[in-house]
Scaffold this active site. Structure first.
Site, mmCIF file in Angstrom:
data_model
loop_
_atom_site.group_PDB
_atom_site.id
_atom_site.type_symbol
_atom_site.label_atom_id
_atom_site.label_comp_id
_atom_site.label_asym_id
_atom_site.label_seq_id
_atom_site.Cartn_x
_atom_site.Cartn_y
_atom_site.Cartn_z
ATOM 1 N N GLY A 22 49.367 58.587 44.001
ATOM 2 C CA GLY A 22 49.598 57.507 44.869
ATOM 3 C C GLY A 22 50.768 56.425 44.741
ATOM 4 N N ASP A 70 38.994 53.171 32.091
ATOM 5 C CA ASP A 70 38.330 52.602 33.209
ATOM 6 C C ASP A 70 38.522 50.928 33.393
ATOM 7 O OD1 ASP A 70 36.133 51.503 34.728
ATOM 8 O OD2 ASP A 70 34.531 52.647 34.009
ATOM 9 N N ASN A 97 47.266 48.156 39.678
ATOM 10 C CA ASN A 97 47.381 48.919 40.973
ATOM 11 C C ASN A 97 46.047 49.527 40.994
ATOM 12 O OD1 ASN A 97 48.660 50.602 43.158
ATOM 13 N ND2 ASN A 97 47.936 52.222 41.497
ATOM 14 N N TYR A 162 35.818 45.596 50.807
ATOM 15 C CA TYR A 162 37.037 45.858 50.522
ATOM 16 C C TYR A 162 38.009 44.731 51.112
ATOM 17 C CZ TYR A 162 41.743 48.298 50.600
ATOM 18 O OH TYR A 162 42.859 48.497 50.380
ATOM 19 N N LYS A 166 40.192 42.291 48.482
ATOM 20 C CA LYS A 166 41.661 42.175 48.466
ATOM 21 C C LYS A 166 41.968 40.656 48.836
ATOM 22 C CE LYS A 166 42.569 46.244 47.342
ATOM 23 N NZ LYS A 166 43.129 46.843 46.348
ATOM 24 N N ILE A 197 49.591 53.502 53.795
ATOM 25 C CA ILE A 197 50.792 54.345 53.169
ATOM 26 C C ILE A 197 50.216 55.764 53.026
ATOM 27 C CG2 ILE A 197 52.089 54.323 50.982
ATOM 28 C CD1 ILE A 197 52.500 51.745 52.816
ATOM 29 N N THR A 199 49.394 58.076 51.357
ATOM 30 C CA THR A 199 48.825 58.707 50.143
ATOM 31 C C THR A 199 47.712 59.644 50.085
ATOM 32 O OG1 THR A 199 47.685 56.711 49.524
ATOM 33 C CG2 THR A 199 49.928 56.346 48.966
#
Length: 262
Positions: A22, A70, A97, A162, A166, A197, A199
């Site tokens: 990705g 990890d 990332n 999520y 973010k 995107i 990926t």
């Protein structure tokens, strides 16, 4: 008069998490093509090693190394950064990332899942910045690039953890950036916020719905009516990692085909 063209990331030494595929793999390839050395980590040891080998084969020299990581484990951060500095002879770019998605509204999500998302999406960035900064301070001008998401700004109630994680990345990025300016060190910290995107994360939509229907559903809130490509993000990382962006810090670079504007 001839003008010599220099690679945009020449001399940079970058540590990239979540680099087995990705956006992480695309970023590693992009930085290496533009003259950087790259140290790649991922929880999938074999996959990230394959990316590093591919980069070295393409470049024709050893410019990429890899290791399992990890990103939730504090001690592993210390070990991997030390390993990267030894391999590359320093560290001047950190690309946080690694991240995961999560589905569930506020009444559905389990506390265990909430903590898993926060551990990977937020705490890992705190650990990366904390333990990379001593090395980055020695390599000024240096740069931290944190991969967030358009979800930091556009909320979906089915993605409670999520969205929250973010948004936290965006604010953590600004905190780190201001800490560096307070210390008067030339270490910039910025966040990137992509929309969908193309990926592996969106692959299940295409498998289930087919190309046309999946594209229609995923792009219905995107004025440009198309998904982004991994290199759309990788080029943004290249810019923020390079000295071209020396006057940019605490910024949110949105890569979304216009979605935030509506």
């Amino acid at each position: 008069m001839s003008v010599s063209i220099q690679p945009r990331a020449a001399g940079k030494k970058a540590f990239i998490t979540g680099a087995a595929g990705g956006l992480g793999a695309a970023t590693a390839r992009m930085l290496a093509r533009h003259g950087a050395q790259v140290f790649l980590t991922d929880i999938d040891d074999d996959a990230v090693a394959a990316v590093a080998h591919e980069i070295n084969d393409t470049i024709g020299a050893t410019v990429a190394w890899s290791a399992a990581q990890d990103v939730r484990e504090e001690a592993i951060w210390v070990e991997r950064l030390e390993q990267a500095v030894q391999a590359m002879g320093g560290l001047s770019v950190l690309v946080n990332n690694a991240g995961i998605g999560s589905l569930g509204g506020v009444e559905q999500i389990e506390l265990k899942e909430w903590r898993r998302v926060m551990g990977i999406n937020v705490e890992s960035i705190l650990l990366g910045c904390k333990y990379a900064l001593p090395y980055l301070r020695q390599a000024q001008p240096a740069s931290i690039v944190n991969i967030s998401s358009l979800a930091a700004f556009k909320v979906d109630p089915d993605y409670t953890a999520y969205n929250t994680s973010k948004a936290a990345v965006a604010m953590l990025t600004k905190s780190v950036a201001m800490d560096c300016t307070k210390q008067k060190i030339d270490v910039r910290c910025n966040s990137i916020h992509p929309a969908f995107i193309r990926t592996g994360i969106v692959a299940p939509f295409f498998d289930a719905l087919g190309e046309d229907e999946a594209t229609r559903k995923l792009t219905r809130g995107i004025p440009m009516r198309r998904l982004g490509e991994p290199d759309d993000v990788a080029y943004a990382v290249l810019y923020l990692a390079s000295d071209e962006s020396r006057y940019i810090t605490a910024a949110e670079l949105v890569i979304d085909g216009g979605a935030r504007a509506i």
